[in-house]
Every structure is written in structure tokens, then in C-alpha cells.
Design an enzyme around this catalytic site. Structure first.
Site, mmCIF file in Angstrom:
data_model
loop_
_atom_site.group_PDB
_atom_site.id
_atom_site.type_symbol
_atom_site.label_atom_id
_atom_site.label_comp_id
_atom_site.label_asym_id
_atom_site.label_seq_id
_atom_site.Cartn_x
_atom_site.Cartn_y
_atom_site.Cartn_z
ATOM 1 N N LEU A 33 12.650 5.511 -9.382
ATOM 2 C CA LEU A 33 11.326 4.883 -9.499
ATOM 3 C C LEU A 33 11.299 3.770 -10.552
ATOM 4 O O LEU A 33 11.977 3.833 -11.566
ATOM 5 C CB LEU A 33 10.286 5.944 -9.848
ATOM 6 C CG LEU A 33 10.156 7.099 -8.850
ATOM 7 C CD1 LEU A 33 9.043 8.045 -9.283
ATOM 8 C CD2 LEU A 33 9.903 6.601 -7.431
ATOM 9 N N HIS A 37 6.817 1.290 -7.780
ATOM 10 C CA HIS A 37 6.358 2.602 -7.290
ATOM 11 C C HIS A 37 5.165 3.089 -8.117
ATOM 12 O O HIS A 37 4.181 3.607 -7.582
ATOM 13 C CB HIS A 37 7.466 3.656 -7.439
ATOM 14 C CG HIS A 37 8.720 3.380 -6.664
ATOM 15 N ND1 HIS A 37 9.894 3.000 -7.257
ATOM 16 C CD2 HIS A 37 8.984 3.441 -5.341
ATOM 17 C CE1 HIS A 37 10.839 2.860 -6.338
ATOM 18 N NE2 HIS A 37 10.316 3.100 -5.156
HETATM 19 P P1 AMP Z 1 11.166 3.112 -1.636
HETATM 20 O O1 AMP Z 1 11.399 4.128 -2.702
HETATM 21 O O2 AMP Z 1 12.015 1.901 -1.755
HETATM 22 O O3 AMP Z 1 11.163 3.721 -0.252
HETATM 23 O O4 AMP Z 1 9.686 2.581 -1.867
HETATM 24 C C1 AMP Z 1 8.587 3.470 -1.867
HETATM 25 C C2 AMP Z 1 7.326 2.654 -1.812
HETATM 26 O O5 AMP Z 1 7.258 1.787 -2.946
HETATM 27 C C3 AMP Z 1 7.280 1.743 -0.571
HETATM 28 O O6 AMP Z 1 5.959 1.751 -0.053
HETATM 29 C C4 AMP Z 1 7.656 0.397 -1.136
HETATM 30 O O7 AMP Z 1 7.129 -0.681 -0.395
HETATM 31 C C5 AMP Z 1 7.020 0.467 -2.516
HETATM 32 N N1 AMP Z 1 7.644 -0.503 -3.409
HETATM 33 C C6 AMP Z 1 8.968 -0.690 -3.636
HETATM 34 N N2 AMP Z 1 9.164 -1.732 -4.471
HETATM 35 C C7 AMP Z 1 7.940 -2.212 -4.774
HETATM 36 C C8 AMP Z 1 7.475 -3.298 -5.586
HETATM 37 N N3 AMP Z 1 8.309 -4.082 -6.245
HETATM 38 N N4 AMP Z 1 6.132 -3.505 -5.667
HETATM 39 C C9 AMP Z 1 5.268 -2.714 -4.986
HETATM 40 N N5 AMP Z 1 5.645 -1.672 -4.205
HETATM 41 C C10 AMP Z 1 6.964 -1.430 -4.096
#
Ligand code: AMP
Length: 283
Positions: A33, A37
């Protein structure tokens, strides 16, 4: 903060929250995270009475086994960040919990044109893997609102299509992309960049921001060429695709005339790491 390590524990906790008629927010993640996140968790904490977060590195959404193997796992640090962000419940299932049938997963979804472009085209099977896990997570955590980041722009479109198709009564809330101070979009995969790669990675967001100044002034093809050439001129960067698409259908556009809004979506390889980002163009 309650930590549930299997679906039975989770179900008991979820029912308790439901009995108290709490409005429930849910943030699905793959862990490692960062503030991106956490921004989703904070939004959920603001807007709902109880925030559930899942941490699950979903094997079936990785089309590249090396990417799955190298995906960062930082569970202790994740739990500390979630506690600090006032998350109420964390669900950390094992693969067997999500996929009791083993690796022979029969479920398949068709998102039509949405899945034939960009991430869908370059990562075959990726969005089916995302859809399968999100549907199962939504069954286990039937929240009122689920929060997703616009950094994964196409994923948000696919999830919205999924809940519509299956009539899942969960509101999908899309949240803005959080960036490092130099502009690089935060990503769990950024930790895999070495210091030289990290230095050069900033050129992705720089090129995207610069393209905003020429959008609607130069042709779509010229803007695409500008972004692709600018990034490919950086020694360690290699553009996999850069498309300018209609914001809802995600189909590539060839001229600006009919579109007051469009989105530029990019995937770039840096060494063994693949990063994505996007930029909103408005007239
Ligand atoms: P992940 O752990 O990569 O599957 O991401 C989990 C959630 O966090 C997903 O909805 C992603 O789009 C969101 N997320 C990842 N990176 C970012 C970021 N830089 N800004 C906003 N949301 C993010």
C-alpha cells in the site's frame, strides 16, 4: 482494526456491521500500500460508517508469471498504514479462499469493445481475472460503496460494466490519481524501479502533462506522436501503447471535433517493470 484471514471470519464480522445498519465502504487492493490506496481508504472513512479493505494478490489477473512472482508484498507495513487511516476491517484471504475450485476457473465475462483495447489487448485475460475476483469479493463484502482509483482508468470502466451486467447493488466510486511530488503516479510497482529507472520514470507524467497543452490544438495523431516520441527518447523507457480514447467507451478517437473530453492512456516498460498512467483532456 479487525483482521480476517478467511471468509468465515469475514462473514461473521460483516454480518455484525450490517446488523448495526452501518453504511459500509470497501476498498479492494493487492497490498504494497501507498498513499494512492490510502486516499481511497480516507474517502471511504469520510463517506461511510465502516471501511473494509481487502489485500489479495490475485494470481488470475497476472498474464505474466514473473510479474506475479515479483509483485511486492509488505503486509506488516500495510496493516500499520491501514490502522493509521482508520480502516475498520482488513480481509486477507488465501488463494484457496478465493478460488476453492483450484486453478481451473471456468467463469468468464465479456466486456465487448472495452476489453479489446489497451490493457485488454496487451494483457490477455487480465480483465477477466479482475472481474472474477471483484465479483467474488463483492459477494463476500456486499458494501454500499466500493472505491477504485482512476489511475487504472480502464479497470474502473470494466468494474462499472460488471456491476451493471450482474445488477450488483454496490455504488462504484472512482477517485483521482495520487502522484509523487515529481508527478509520477503512485504504484506498488514503483518500488521495483532502481534509482536510475525511478529518475527516468518521471518523464512519463511529464510527457502526459505537456500533451495537455497541445491537445485540441494539434491533431490526435500529432499529440500521440509527441507523447510516444518524447518517452521513447528517454533511454530506459519504452512505450507499449499510448491511446487517446473516448472517456466512456474507451474506443480510440481520430479527431477531437466530437469530443469535449478524452483520455490519454499509456503503458510504459522500464526494465522489467510495466507502469500505466493516464491524463484527462478537456476542450
Ligand atoms: P492495486 O493494489 O494496484 O490493485 O490497487 C488497488 C486500488 O488502488 C485500485 O482501485 C487502484 O486503481 C487504486 N490505486 C492504485 N494506485 C493509485 C494512485 N496512485 N492513486 C489513486 N488510486 C490508486
Amino acid at each position: 482494526m479487525i483482521v480476517c484471514k478467511n471468509r468465515i471470519e469475514l462473514n461473521t464480522v460483516f454480518q455484525e456491521y450490517r446488523l448495526q445498519k452501518k453504511k459500509i465502504g470497501f476498498v479492494p487492493t493487492m497490498g504494497a500500500l501507498h498513499q494512492g490506496h490510502i486516499s481511497l481508504v480516507q474517502k471511504s472513512v469520510e463517506e461511510t460508517d465502516a471501511t473494509f479493505v481487502s489485500i489479495f494478490v490475485n494470481p488470475i489477473q497476472f498474464n505474466n508469471p514473473l510479474d506475479l512472482q515479483a509483485y511486492p508484498r509488505t503486509i506488516e507495513a500495510d496493516l500499520a498504514l491501514l490502522e493509521q487511516a482508520k480502516c475498520d476491517v482488513v480481509f486477507i484471504p488465501e488463494v484457496i479462499d478465493m478460488y476453492p475450485e483450484g486453478s481451473d476457473i471456468k467463469e468468464s465475462y465479456n466486456f465487448g469493445d472495452l476489453e479489446h483495447v489497451m490493457e485488454g489487448k496487451f494483457r490477455p485475460g487480465h480483465f477477466n481475472g479482475v472481474a472474477v475476483v471483484v465479483k467474488r469479493l463483492f459477494e463476500l463484502i456486499p458494501a454500499d460503496i466500493a472505491y477504485f482509483g482512476l489511475k487504472d482508468f480502464q479497470q474502473v470502466a470494466v468494474i462499472k460494466a460488471l456491476v451493471k451486467k450482474l445488477a450488483i447493488p454496490i455504488k462504484i466510486q472512482a477517485c483521482t490519481t495520487i502522484r509523487e511530488s515529481d508527478g509520477l503516479a503512485m504504484s506498488s510497482r514503483n518500488t521495483r524501479l532502481n534509482s536510475e529507472e525511478r529518475k527516468q520514470a518521471v518523464e512519463i507524467s511529464k510527457a502526459l502533462f505537456a500533451s495537455k497543452n497541445i491537445a485540441y490544438k494539434k491533431s490526435v495523431d500529432e499529440v500521440k506522436k509527441f507523447v510516444i516520441d518524447t518517452i521513447n527518447n528517454v533511454p530506459l523507457l519504452s512505450v507499449e501503447y499510448f491511446e487517446i480514447v473516448q472517456e466512456l467507451t474507451l474506443q480510440p478517437i481520430s479527431d477531437w471535433a466530437k469530443y469535449d473530453v478524452a483520455v490519454g492512456c499509456i503503458a510504459v516498460n522500464i526494465g522489467n517493470v510495466r507502469l500505466i498512467d493516464n491524463i484527462l483532456f478537456t476542450k
